[in-house]
Motif scaffolding. Structure first.
Motif, PDB file in Angstrom:
ATOM      1  N   THR C  47      -2.240 -28.192   7.137  1.00  0.00           N
ATOM      2  CA  THR C  47      -2.653 -27.691   5.829  1.00  0.00           C
ATOM      3  C   THR C  47      -1.539 -27.977   4.827  1.00  0.00           C
ATOM      4  N   GLY C  51      -0.281 -25.127   9.582  1.00  0.00           N
ATOM      5  CA  GLY C  51      -1.056 -25.852  10.578  1.00  0.00           C
ATOM      6  C   GLY C  51      -0.258 -26.090  11.835  1.00  0.00           C
ATOM      7  N   CYS C 270      -2.982  -8.538  11.758  1.00  0.00           N
ATOM      8  CA  CYS C 270      -2.753  -9.961  12.077  1.00  0.00           C
ATOM      9  C   CYS C 270      -3.937 -10.517  12.869  1.00  0.00           C
ATOM     10  N   CYS C 273      -7.223 -11.827  11.227  1.00  0.00           N
ATOM     11  CA  CYS C 273      -7.274 -13.169  10.635  1.00  0.00           C
ATOM     12  C   CYS C 273      -6.906 -14.263  11.618  1.00  0.00           C
ATOM     13  N   HIS C 274      -5.946 -13.973  12.484  1.00  0.00           N
ATOM     14  CA  HIS C 274      -5.481 -15.025  13.390  1.00  0.00           C
ATOM     15  C   HIS C 274      -6.189 -14.995  14.745  1.00  0.00           C
ATOM     16  N   SER C 292      -3.530 -21.313  12.226  1.00  0.00           N
ATOM     17  CA  SER C 292      -3.774 -21.124  10.800  1.00  0.00           C
ATOM     18  C   SER C 292      -5.238 -20.734  10.614  1.00  0.00           C
ATOM     19  N   GLN C 320       0.351 -20.366  -2.398  1.00  0.00           N
ATOM     20  CA  GLN C 320       1.454 -21.078  -1.752  1.00  0.00           C
ATOM     21  C   GLN C 320       2.140 -22.024  -2.727  1.00  0.00           C
ATOM     22  N   HIS C 380       0.413 -13.929   2.647  1.00  0.00           N
ATOM     23  CA  HIS C 380       0.349 -12.544   3.127  1.00  0.00           C
ATOM     24  C   HIS C 380       0.761 -11.557   2.038  1.00  0.00           C
TER      25      HIS C 380
END
Ligand SMILES: [Ca+2]
Ligand SMILES: [Ca+2]
Lengths: 473, 199, 473
Positions: C47, C51, C270, C273-274, C292, C320, C380
């Motif tokens: 990404t 990634g 966490c 999402c992960h 990711s 980002q 985050h």
């Protein structure tokens, strides 16, 4: 269909004329909206950095006086309050000085643009450029109604409408057609008539000398795009009194910064938060008490967020505090830069030596102001606001390292002594303002001129009459 | 309704039925049920109460992974909230029904909400989201919502809320949902506990 | 009762022993989780800044080489990849050097702590401090299984569990009991065993000399609180080779920064999402392909957010990019500061003259690293990350202005010439690294020592056997 039926099920009491400036007239037909609108006069609510209470910003943060040395804002600058106070506040502000009559005073007529529904009326009567011409005092008897219905509504259909040419022209300049705006966009665009960065263009072809109101959006609305625009036309609002830098003033780029936030990204409009729906006695209507949503979390936020009101408030404060922390540090560096630049001039620096440094000061302070003046931005768009402040840090670091080298070259290789600006008074004295005189001329103006304006306006408005529906329909 | 009626339930009200059901539970199923289904916990709003029955584990787990975990517990959706009597009436009735099916081991592979339950859930969606689904101003924000929402169940579109798109009691192999009877709290394994003490 | 019956409605194939390090053994009972776990070996996804692909960070951003001059990270630093690569990556990294056998090499055994489920096994067998003692190479034959089941799960109940003492001790130091953690909190705390800032304490009473793994959380987890902690114990990871500043290295304070974001505030863990829920062949399970979330937006984000996957990705990249913009600028200033400080030393600056400046460099780079190393933090918790970067700007500005004055005093009143660090090779040469030698010793180590480790481990594990359920129950 039933929707339209509902819309006109109330019995209109009066026929509202085009550009009717008197909010009370509209209020006869729409009492719920009018009653809530009247509450914007309230000045009792204060939050961490907002609210409707009167807050003297120069007193809360004396750095500002130094940053704006040589410019009107160093005389007087307060927190924005509710719309009902717009006329009162611009009249009382020391920035508009103490004009003795027509043609007098520091400010142009353009200053009225965002303060009253008398503005579209006058523009219609006189023409746009003609409205912007002349001194602020010249139109004092024409503009007396605080921001109201005709600023945002069409009097016949009550549809949202854009009454200010600057926004339409800015869309044109960007190659966009504001008539294509969706209903949801209009719920923010009516605000974007005023809550935007602007400047006065005195070089408009054909209207030279007229301080024509413009929004610098041709290259985009980001802090860089507007800076590029101003640099290209070599515009500056004023020359700084200490550093002699060609400065830019950012005024409330609220709409521009809002657009970069996650709420705008998700289609949430200004009105969703600042004018939520309200139920009163079984009737639902748009709350026209435009204010800090933190005075109304249940309607303003909890429609979409089910968290505790206290938690939501903390979310807002948290973002504001984190932003303020760095904004204040950037401010401190800017103050130092101005004072150091002054020292360099005092020690005999040349224009050539100062040129780059002054541009750094201009650009860094522009970025600070863009972040600071866009009042809601530390909540509306905290990430973009932080980015802008970060870019300000970068530029001012370059500037101050150059300054340190220049000062060393001029024989002053040590920290420059900073003035005592621990109170607003000391700061204003340091930059050479005679506050006594300013306050005196303001008092005289309010005693002598303002009453005349009000009388003339009363006389004028008395001729408008009320167009009772029964008589006209 | 006047005050008297509020305090002393009308004879025709559901109060009687509720009482009957309570008695039915206590005497009819007695101790067995109390032990088997953690009856006391079933009266609470804690979602763990529902996982007393393993057949509820798939729905518990999908709820646990849904957008509503932090906002709505089982009872927020599956029990009427229009008044307190109705709430417990419904719970008791439901409880008896579930318990009977469970005890008879007659639970179907894939369960469906009964019609009465569907109505309850639909009303609960609306209860929480009334502003978003009824305010005209969201017409622009959420296209066609006003038009569509009235004729269908919310979850015909919002399929993921809150149990996802895959249903059935065999959809989960390793059932490791937390167990309300499991009182062991420690998250540190005993070997580590011991090591840290002796360090 | 029947609840428990249901718990084991699947037929367990094997009995998993306490601290079973072999993931494949667990996989026999939990094939869906195991199969998805195996996918963390994949290195094909990249990404904007994350990634699983192999990315040489020193090559992508050569400033890093200068910032870490004198420290292992300047030799080699790559993007984190999936858990299955943990053993391979620490073995290949030039940071761990080319040990010839026991007692050799630059790194301590403590480096293994976050790389394998063999760690809890060994700690159990040998003791905690004993595990941390000695060189990294000493335990090469004991640690061969990449991060897996026993790191997070209890083998009997499959409940989430904390297998690393450092986290437990850090909770103790804060006066908290980790056993009070809720089920939701555990879904983040298992990650907090590793994705946290740490340091090696060599002064632990009774264990002097052992590089004991510690999390510096006693005063809190903010960048300021940890800095205060390190300053108070006068800890530094290394002395910078150019500036000679006593430096701190921030390693992935992922959990600490996550806690300050809005998702943590709303109870999102966490694992949400992960490790989202996944359906495969009518089965639902927790996706153990930790990666990711942008490779899996539909399960990872769209459970809660109804926006387009592309829009959600843009939201992430947007945050980002805005963060990276300022982080890179801060980095540039830090590089300058190190080179300028070196210049000052070269010109004969005294310890006394440099003291404050070196502390500024230490503190500013610590803040930069806290923001940079916490890999997901710009998503985050973008607002906190921006605040931290802003505070870095503040400190380094002070430092560089002081440096400019000092350099002027030492007779160098002009910009210091910057080295050519346009490639990783040039940068590494500038700071005096002999990369050829490093690569050679690594190659030899991999040829000679690693195969021995693997063989010894195979031999050892062959004795564990598989405890077939039928045989044992
Ligand atoms: Ca401006
Ligand atoms: Ca560290």
């Amino acid at each position: 269909n039933r929707k339209n039926e509902a819309k006109y099920q109330y019995v209109p009491k009066v026929n509202i004329g085009d550009n009717e400036p008197r909010n009370a007239e509209w209020g006869k037909n729409y009492p719920a909206e009018y009653q809530s609108f009247l509450q914007t006069a309230d000045t009792s609510f204060a939050t961490y950095q907002g609210g409707s209470a009167m807050r003297d910003m120069l007193d809360e943060d004396t750095n500002l006086v130094v940053l704006w040395a040589g410019y009107g804002f160093s005389k007087d600058y307060s927190q924005g309050r509710g719309h009902m106070n717009a006329i009162k506040d611009i009249t009382n502000s020391l920035r508009t000085g103490g004009p003795k009559g027509e043609g007098d005073g520091p400010m142009p007529a353009t200053c009225w643009t965002c303060k009253s529904p008398d503005v579209p009326r006058l523009m219609n009567e006189k023409g746009i450029a003609e409205f912007y011409s002349g001194k602020w005092a010249d139109k004092g008897d024409e503009i007396v109604n605080p921001i109201g219905c005709a600023d945002c509504h069409d009097s016949k259909t009550m549809k949202l409408t854009i009454s200010r040419p600057a926004l339409v022209e800015a869309f044109d300049a960007m190659g966009k057609d504001i008539n294509q705006a969706t209903h949801q966009e209009m719920r923010s665009l009516v605000c974007a008539q005023c809550h935007v960065e602007y400047y006065f263009d005195k070089k408009l072809p054909g209207k030279e000398g007229v301080p024509y109101l413009k929004l610098p959006w041709e290259n985009g609305m980001s802090v860089e795009a507007m800076e590029e625009y101003y640099d290209a036309i070599e515009f500056s609002d004023w020359t700084h009194k200490l550093s002699r830098a060609p400065m830019l003033k950012a005024q409330h780029p609220g709409y521009e910064t809002y657009l970069t936030g996650v709420h705008a990204d998700r289609g949430v409009s200004c009105a969703d938060c600042h004018m939520p729906y309200k139920s009163e006695g079984g009737q639902k209507f748009t709350d026209h008490h435009i204010q800090s949503p933190l005075n109304n979390v249940s309607n303003a936020c909890q429609v979409c967020h089910r968290e505790d009101a206290d938690k939501l408030k903390m979310n807002v404060y948290d973002r504001q505090r984190k932003t303020a922390e760095n904004r204040l540090k950037l401010e401190g560096f800017l103050v130092k830069a101005h004072v150091e630049a002054k020292k360099a001039w005092d020690l005999g620096a040349t224009e050539e030596q100062m040129k780059d440094i002054l541009m750094d000061i201009r650009h860094a302070q522009w970025r600070w102001d863009y972040a600071a003046a866009s009042h809601g931005a530390s909540f509306h768009s905290p990430v973009e606001t932080a980015r802008v402040i970060g870019s300000g840090f970068t530029i001012i670091q370059d500037g101050r390292v150059k300054l340190a080298r220049l000062l060393a070259e001029l024989g002053h290789n040590e920290a420059v002594t900073m003035p005592d600006i621990s109170t607003k008074e000391k700061a204003q004295e340091y930059i050479g303002l005679d506050m006594e005189a300013l306050r005196k001329e303001k008092a005289e103006f309010k005693k002598n001129l303002v009453p005349k304006w009000l009388e003339a306006a009363k006389e004028r408005e008395s001729k408008y009459g009320a167009k009772d529906v029964s008589l006209n329909n | 309704m006047d005050i008297q009626n509020k305090l002393l339930p009308n004879k025709k009200s559901r109060w009687r039925t509720i009482a009957v059901f309570f008695i039915a539970i206590i005497t009819g199923l007695g101790l067995f049920m109390t032990k088997e289904a953690e009856l006391v916990s079933y009266m609470s709003d804690d979602p763990l109460a529902c996982v007393n029955c393993h057949v509820m584990t798939p729905v518990y787990n999908s709820w646990m992974h849904s957008s509503h975990r932090e906002w709505a517990s089982c009872n927020d959706c599956h029990v009427p909230h229009n008044n307190i009597f109705n709430k417990y009436y419904f719970k008791a009735k439901d409880g008896l029904f579930h318990a009977s099916v469970f005890t008879l081991r007659a639970e179907p592979e894939v369960m469906f909400m009964r019609e009465a339950s569907q109505e309850v859930v639909q009303n609960n969606c609306i209860r929480c989201h009334v502003q978003q689904v009824t305010q005209v101003k969201y017409d622009g924000y959420i296209e066609d919502h006003a038009k569509n929402r009235t004729e269908r169940q919310c979850w015909s579109c919002h399929q993921e809320v809150p149990h996802g798109t895959v249903h059935g009691i065999s959809t989960i192999k390793s059932n490791i949902a937390p167990i309300p009877t499991d009182k062991e709290e420690a998250v540190i394994p005993s070997w580590l506990e011991k090591e840290m003490e002796t360090k």
